[in-house]
Write a protein that holds these residues in place. Structure first.
Motif, PDB file in Angstrom:
ATOM      1  N   GLN A 197       1.258  -0.964   0.041  1.00 29.81           N
ATOM      2  CA  GLN A 197      -0.058   0.508   0.400  1.00 29.81           C
ATOM      3  C   GLN A 197       0.760   1.252   0.121  1.00 29.81           C
ATOM      4  OE1 GLN A 197      -0.023  -2.259   2.386  1.00 29.81           O
ATOM      5  NE2 GLN A 197      -2.114  -3.326   1.662  1.00 29.81           N
ATOM      6  N   THR A 236      -9.320  -3.802  -7.752  1.00 35.20           N
ATOM      7  CA  THR A 236     -11.115  -4.544  -6.014  1.00 35.20           C
ATOM      8  C   THR A 236     -10.921  -3.460  -5.095  1.00 35.20           C
ATOM      9  OG1 THR A 236      -8.426  -5.655  -5.579  1.00 35.20           O
ATOM     10  CG2 THR A 236     -10.830  -6.600  -7.026  1.00 35.20           C
ATOM     11  N   ARG A 289     -14.999  -0.161  -3.680  1.00 31.53           N
ATOM     12  CA  ARG A 289     -15.640   1.375  -2.438  1.00 31.53           C
ATOM     13  C   ARG A 289     -16.825   1.448  -3.417  1.00 31.53           C
ATOM     14  NH1 ARG A 289     -10.281   1.538  -1.468  1.00 31.53           N
ATOM     15  NH2 ARG A 289      -9.580   1.897  -3.403  1.00 31.53           N
ATOM     16  N   VAL A 333     -15.370  -4.757   6.814  1.00 34.33           N
ATOM     17  CA  VAL A 333     -13.791  -5.067   7.136  1.00 34.33           C
ATOM     18  C   VAL A 333     -12.916  -4.359   6.154  1.00 34.33           C
ATOM     19  CG1 VAL A 333     -12.557  -6.733   6.226  1.00 34.33           C
ATOM     20  CG2 VAL A 333     -15.516  -7.391   5.655  1.00 34.33           C
ATOM     21  N   MET A 334     -13.608  -3.296   5.644  1.00 38.00           N
ATOM     22  CA  MET A 334     -12.463  -2.236   4.983  1.00 38.00           C
ATOM     23  C   MET A 334     -12.021  -1.538   5.800  1.00 38.00           C
ATOM     24  SD  MET A 334     -13.663  -1.307   0.946  1.00 38.00           S
ATOM     25  CE  MET A 334     -12.070  -0.374   0.176  1.00 38.00           C
ATOM     26  N   GLU A 355      -8.929  -5.258   6.727  1.00 36.32           N
ATOM     27  CA  GLU A 355      -8.981  -6.672   6.606  1.00 36.32           C
ATOM     28  C   GLU A 355      -9.318  -6.954   5.401  1.00 36.32           C
ATOM     29  OE1 GLU A 355      -7.817  -9.033   9.107  1.00 36.32           O
ATOM     30  OE2 GLU A 355      -7.300  -8.097  10.367  1.00 36.32           O
ATOM     31  N   LEU A 356      -8.939  -8.429   4.527  1.00 31.17           N
ATOM     32  CA  LEU A 356      -8.784  -9.078   3.715  1.00 31.17           C
ATOM     33  C   LEU A 356     -10.482  -9.120   3.251  1.00 31.17           C
ATOM     34  CD1 LEU A 356      -6.199 -10.649   2.112  1.00 31.17           C
ATOM     35  CD2 LEU A 356      -6.509  -8.437   2.078  1.00 31.17           C
ATOM     36  N   LEU A 357     -11.604  -8.700   2.559  1.00 37.38           N
ATOM     37  CA  LEU A 357     -12.664  -9.469   2.389  1.00 37.38           C
ATOM     38  C   LEU A 357     -12.395 -11.152   1.663  1.00 37.38           C
ATOM     39  CD1 LEU A 357     -15.335  -7.873   2.248  1.00 37.38           C
ATOM     40  CD2 LEU A 357     -13.340  -6.796   1.669  1.00 37.38           C
ATOM     41  N   CYS A 363      -5.104  -7.156  -6.909  1.00 40.72           N
ATOM     42  CA  CYS A 363      -5.145  -8.411  -6.903  1.00 40.72           C
ATOM     43  C   CYS A 363      -5.105  -9.008  -7.913  1.00 40.72           C
ATOM     44  CB  CYS A 363      -6.961  -8.546  -7.074  1.00 40.72           C
ATOM     45  SG  CYS A 363      -8.116 -10.141  -7.347  1.00 40.72           S
ATOM     46  N   ARG A 377      -4.353 -10.865  -3.919  1.00 42.28           N
ATOM     47  CA  ARG A 377      -3.519 -10.138  -2.567  1.00 42.28           C
ATOM     48  C   ARG A 377      -3.664 -11.719  -1.451  1.00 42.28           C
ATOM     49  NH1 ARG A 377      -5.204  -4.737  -2.580  1.00 42.28           N
ATOM     50  NH2 ARG A 377      -5.566  -4.055  -0.489  1.00 42.28           N
ATOM     51  N   GLN A 405      -5.848 -16.569  -4.331  1.00 37.87           N
ATOM     52  CA  GLN A 405      -6.841 -15.350  -5.380  1.00 37.87           C
ATOM     53  C   GLN A 405      -5.740 -15.951  -6.439  1.00 37.87           C
ATOM     54  OE1 GLN A 405      -7.176 -11.101  -4.207  1.00 37.87           O
ATOM     55  NE2 GLN A 405      -8.324 -12.088  -2.332  1.00 37.87           N
ATOM     56  N   ARG A 463      -8.819   8.878   3.085  1.00 37.31           N
ATOM     57  CA  ARG A 463      -9.231   7.590   3.214  1.00 37.31           C
ATOM     58  C   ARG A 463      -9.361   7.062   4.824  1.00 37.31           C
ATOM     59  NH1 ARG A 463      -7.106   3.339  -1.380  1.00 37.31           N
ATOM     60  NH2 ARG A 463      -7.089   1.496   0.704  1.00 37.31           N
ATOM     61  N   ASP A 480      -8.901   4.274   5.369  1.00 39.23           N
ATOM     62  CA  ASP A 480      -8.090   3.045   6.259  1.00 39.23           C
ATOM     63  C   ASP A 480      -6.519   3.901   5.270  1.00 39.23           C
ATOM     64  OD1 ASP A 480      -8.058   3.443   3.320  1.00 39.23           O
ATOM     65  OD2 ASP A 480      -8.465   1.363   2.777  1.00 39.23           O
TER      66      ASP A 480
HETATM   67  P1  AMP Z   1      -6.657  -1.298  -1.332  1.00 40.45           P
HETATM   68  O1  AMP Z   1      -7.750   0.058  -2.155  1.00 40.45           O
HETATM   69  O2  AMP Z   1      -6.521  -2.132  -3.082  1.00 40.45           O
HETATM   70  O3  AMP Z   1      -5.522  -0.582  -0.729  1.00 40.45           O
HETATM   71  O4  AMP Z   1      -8.015  -1.923  -1.186  1.00 40.45           O
HETATM   72  C1  AMP Z   1      -8.110  -1.202   0.323  1.00 40.45           C
HETATM   73  C2  AMP Z   1      -9.641  -2.119   0.822  1.00 40.45           C
HETATM   74  O5  AMP Z   1     -10.016  -3.199   0.469  1.00 40.45           O
HETATM   75  C3  AMP Z   1      -7.912  -3.653   1.758  1.00 40.45           C
HETATM   76  O6  AMP Z   1      -7.864  -3.070   2.523  1.00 40.45           O
HETATM   77  C4  AMP Z   1      -9.350  -4.650   1.394  1.00 40.45           C
HETATM   78  O7  AMP Z   1     -10.144  -4.635   2.439  1.00 40.45           O
HETATM   79  C5  AMP Z   1     -10.089  -4.515   0.282  1.00 40.45           C
HETATM   80  N1  AMP Z   1      -9.690  -5.256  -1.005  1.00 40.45           N
HETATM   81  C6  AMP Z   1      -9.388  -5.038  -1.978  1.00 40.45           C
HETATM   82  N2  AMP Z   1      -8.502  -5.553  -3.171  1.00 40.45           N
HETATM   83  C7  AMP Z   1      -8.962  -7.364  -2.360  1.00 40.45           C
HETATM   84  C8  AMP Z   1      -8.725  -8.198  -2.713  1.00 40.45           C
HETATM   85  N3  AMP Z   1      -7.781  -8.659  -3.602  1.00 40.45           N
HETATM   86  N4  AMP Z   1      -8.509  -8.992  -1.567  1.00 40.45           N
HETATM   87  C9  AMP Z   1      -9.573  -8.510  -0.039  1.00 40.45           C
HETATM   88  N5  AMP Z   1      -9.137  -7.673  -0.181  1.00 40.45           N
HETATM   89  C10 AMP Z   1      -9.712  -6.577  -0.919  1.00 40.45           C
END
Ligand code: AMP
Length: 225
Positions: free
Chosen positions: A13, A35, A40, A56-57, A61-63, A91, A93, A97, A162, A164
């Motif tokens: 990140q 993703t 979002r 979750v976001m 954590e991850l979905l 993706c 992650r 996957q 953001r 997160d």
């Molecule tokens: P990102 O914008 O790519 O940093 O994604 C933000 C948040 O979305 C991540 O911290 C996860 O909670 C979720 N997320 C995005 N892509 C994935 C993925 N491929 N698998 C699981 N969770 C995801």
């Protein structure tokens, strides 16, 4: 004519994935499939699923793999991605996957995975300064803000930090990255599908390095594929 590409972009990140993916999608004329952006978008609909995703976001954590890959599979089946390829951002992650993505693309496969490498200390500084447009997702920073009063230069949306990108969630996301995403490097390296690119420096410099890595790979396929 610029040939299309099926490219996966990896990196911690704050390594500049989002910025580079937008540029790569213009360069190769393929859709940028993020993703994070798709999730979002789901949150914004206000649906029940969106509310679950938001929780979750926000925790960093991850979905679940199934949910993510169903969403990605649907997007990859659209005509633009089928015709010319894609830039996949965020993706895979997890190893699961990556395996599911390879299965989705059969009889084809991705062309290459690019890992944008930036030291963690630099990533932490970038994330703390990162700001993003709530509507179109364009990235800014406190040192390079939009021209007018935190209003997006591209679409006029509000530019914010953001949820997160809080210190706590950043720590959690980087830890998860190391644990779950770093093994992907090994997965793609073994398949001969990994190129590591130095992510330090100006965005244009990094973009040139990525394009060079892709073209270098293409010239080898020319001989071997
Ligand atoms: P990102 O914008 O790519 O940093 O994604 C933000 C948040 O979305 C991540 O911290 C996860 O909670 C979720 N997320 C995005 N892509 C994935 C993925 N491929 N698998 C699981 N969770 C995801």
């Amino acid at each position: 004519m610029v040939p299309g590409i099926k490219l996966v972009v990896l990196g911690k990140q704050g390594a500049g994935k989002g910025t580079q993916c937008v540029r790569l999608s213009h360069h190769y004329v393929v859709p940028h499939i993020s993703t994070g952006d798709m999730l979002r978008g789901a949150v914004k609909t206000g649906s029940e699923l969106g509310a679950r995703v938001k929780k979750v976001m926000e925790s960093g954590e991850l979905l679940g793999d199934e949910l993510i890959m169903e969403m990605v599979g649907e997007r990859l089946a659209e005509p633009d991605a089928r015709a010319r390829g894609f830039i996949l951002d965020g993706c895979p992650r997890t190893l699961k996957q990556a395996e599911m993505l390879a299965a989705l693309l059969v009889p084809g496969d991705i062309d290459l995975t690019v890992d944008i490498e930036v030291p963690t200390s630099q990533v932490l500084r970038r994330l703390a300064a990162r700001r993003v447009c709530v509507d179109c997702g364009t990235n800014y920073s406190v040192s390079a803000p939009p021209r007018v009063n935190w209003t997006c230069d591209i679409c006029g949306g509000e530019v914010i930090q953001r949820d997160d990108d809080s210190e706590e969630a950043i720590g959690r996301r980087l830890e998860l990255y190391e644990r779950q995403t770093a093994p992907l490097m090994e997965f793609y390296d073994k398949r001969g599908q990994l190129a590591k690119v130095d992510g330090r420096g100006a965005p244009d410099t990094v973009l040139r390095r990525i394009i060079r890595a892709v073209e270098d790979r293409r010239s080898r396929w020319g001989a071997g594929r």
